[in-house]
Write an enzyme that holds these catalytic residues in place. Structure first.
Site: not given
Length: 437
Positions: A313, A373
């Site tokens: 991320h 996700d």
């Protein structure tokens, strides 16, 4: 037709101090604004050095895990409460929450003939594009579309939050009727249901479980806001700073979210996981699984991009708090659906992927973890939500954050148009008359 090369030498970006992607050399974001709405924490700044830490996400100063614990512990849904918090800056009391929830239900009704003329007649293959087009269409139905007062922008925000689930459900059925030759099903929203329940009802009728509704509601809460720097929220603020209308600003944000590097990431995770399932014989064998993850990084497997989707991320390092929350409930859903083997595969990849990444990239590699996700696609699969609306669900959640940031930008910011700089690096040339070219 000859086209001049647009390639710019990579060295020039470093020489001129360009913050590519508005990121600093240490991967932190370039500071471009201030906000009261959301805060994303993945590292601490200690003596000018970024030190990784467990991820935290705050909505209006309240940590996400505390917000989620608050409504989960009482067995109720939390998206309406979360939207109220983001829009107003404070948690509602019971009366305020009841009034807000009732008002949302009233606002969910689309304008007369809107469903037929804007959604079902103007066919589209992509639900995100249909949603953006519908948002722009709502401009025409709003007699006060250009009213920039705080009260009116708030009204527009609540209206869009309420209508997004309805538009997405109708757009999906319109798309599949037109292009997949399947039945056209239109269910009207029910005022006694939560927003998450209503969306599942419009998609599946009464064929959903309480746990499915709970998981969707939690997913909406954890996707509702993620600071002002994420691409779609920043788009909202950039466009709003130009003093455009609410519908144009939100349509622009939808265009950003549609991108595969933003809202479409969980689809990539699902495709990658299907590939792993096909190529790894023993899902519990750490050695075999690590070897295949290494193949992904070496661009020798799946889509040959060198990525393990759902891992890493821009801000979070040791953990993504959204993934932590979703994973806890996803286990319950996997048990209900008899898909624990797949869930265990996900958790094993979450464990192994960072180790494989560090061994491949070296000791100076960026610290990575599973992001939201990684698990959201699995959750939607278990609920039997069609892939065509994975990203639109993200929009149903994030409209609350977009709306809050638009209100802050239009009403409380410095009221200066956001206008960064680009340096032109092409050599000067002279104009040639047409007969000399």
């Amino acid at each position: 037709m000859a086209v001049q090369s647009c390639e710019i030498e990579k060295e020039l970006f470093d020489q001129m101090g360009v913050k590519r992607g508005l990121r600093n050399a240490d991967f932190s974001g370039v500071l471009v604004g201030l906000t009261h709405i959301g805060n994303v924490v993945g590292y601490n700044n200690e003596d000018g050095k970024l030190v990784p830490c467990e991820g935290k996400l705050y909505y209006r100063g309240i940590e996400l895990k505390d917000l989620a614990k608050g409504f989960l512990s009482t067995g109720r849904h939390g998206f309406e409460e979360t939207a109220y918090l983001l829009l107003t800056g404070q948690l509602p009391n019971q009366t305020e929450l009841n009034d807000f929830t009732e008002y949302l239900a009233e606002q969910s009704e689309l304008p007369p003939f809107f469903s037929k003329s804007m959604i079902l007649s103007l066919r589209g293959r992509d639900v995100m594009n249909m949603l953006a087009r519908s948002v722009l269409g709502l401009y025409a139905a709003d007699e006060e579309a250009e009213d920039y007062s705080h009260v009116n922008i708030m009204k527009q925000a609540i209206s869009l939050i309420a209508k997004f689930p309805v538009i997405v459900a109708y757009a999906y059925y319109g798309m599949r009727h037109s292009f997949q030759r399947k039945s056209l099903i239109i269910r009207h929203p029910q005022k006694h249901l939560s927003l998450a329940e209503n969306f599942l009802y419009m998609l599946k009728g009464n064929e959903y479980t309480k746990l499915e509704a709970d998981l969707l509601d939690l997913s909406l809460v954890i996707h509702a806001e993620h600071g002002g720097g994420n691409n779609s929220t920043f788009t909202t603020r950039v466009v709003s700073s130009a003093q455009t209308d609410t519908y144009s600003a939100i349509a622009a944000a939808l265009g950003s979210l549609k991108g595969g590097l933003h809202g479409g990431a969980n689809l990539k995770v699902i495709d990658m996981m299907n590939n792993i399932k096909e190529n790894v014989k023993d899902w519990s064998d750490k050695k075999e699984l690590s070897a295949y993850l290494l193949k992904l990084l070496k661009k020798e497997a799946f889509d040959h991009t060198g990525k393990i989707y759902g891992i890493g991320h821009a801000i979070y390092t040791y953990s993504d708090p959204r993934a932590v929350l979703l994973k806890e409930k996803a286990r319950e859903l996997a048990e209900e659906k008899g898909r624990m083997d797949e869930f265990n595969l996900y958790t094993l990849i979450e464990e192994l992927a960072p180790e494989v990444f560090y061994s491949f990239k070296g000791e100076n590699a960026k610290i990575v973890c599973a992001n939201v996700d990684f698990y959201s696609g699995f959750v939607y699969e278990c609920i039997k939500i069609p892939k065509e609306i994975y990203t639109p669900i993200f929009a149903i959640a994030r409209i609350a954050g977009w709306a809050a940031h638009r209100i802050e930008e239009v009403t409380f910011s410095s009221r200066r148009i956001i206008r960064p700089a680009y340096k032109c690096v092409i050599d000067r040339s002279t104009y040639l008359p047409l007969d000399s070219r």
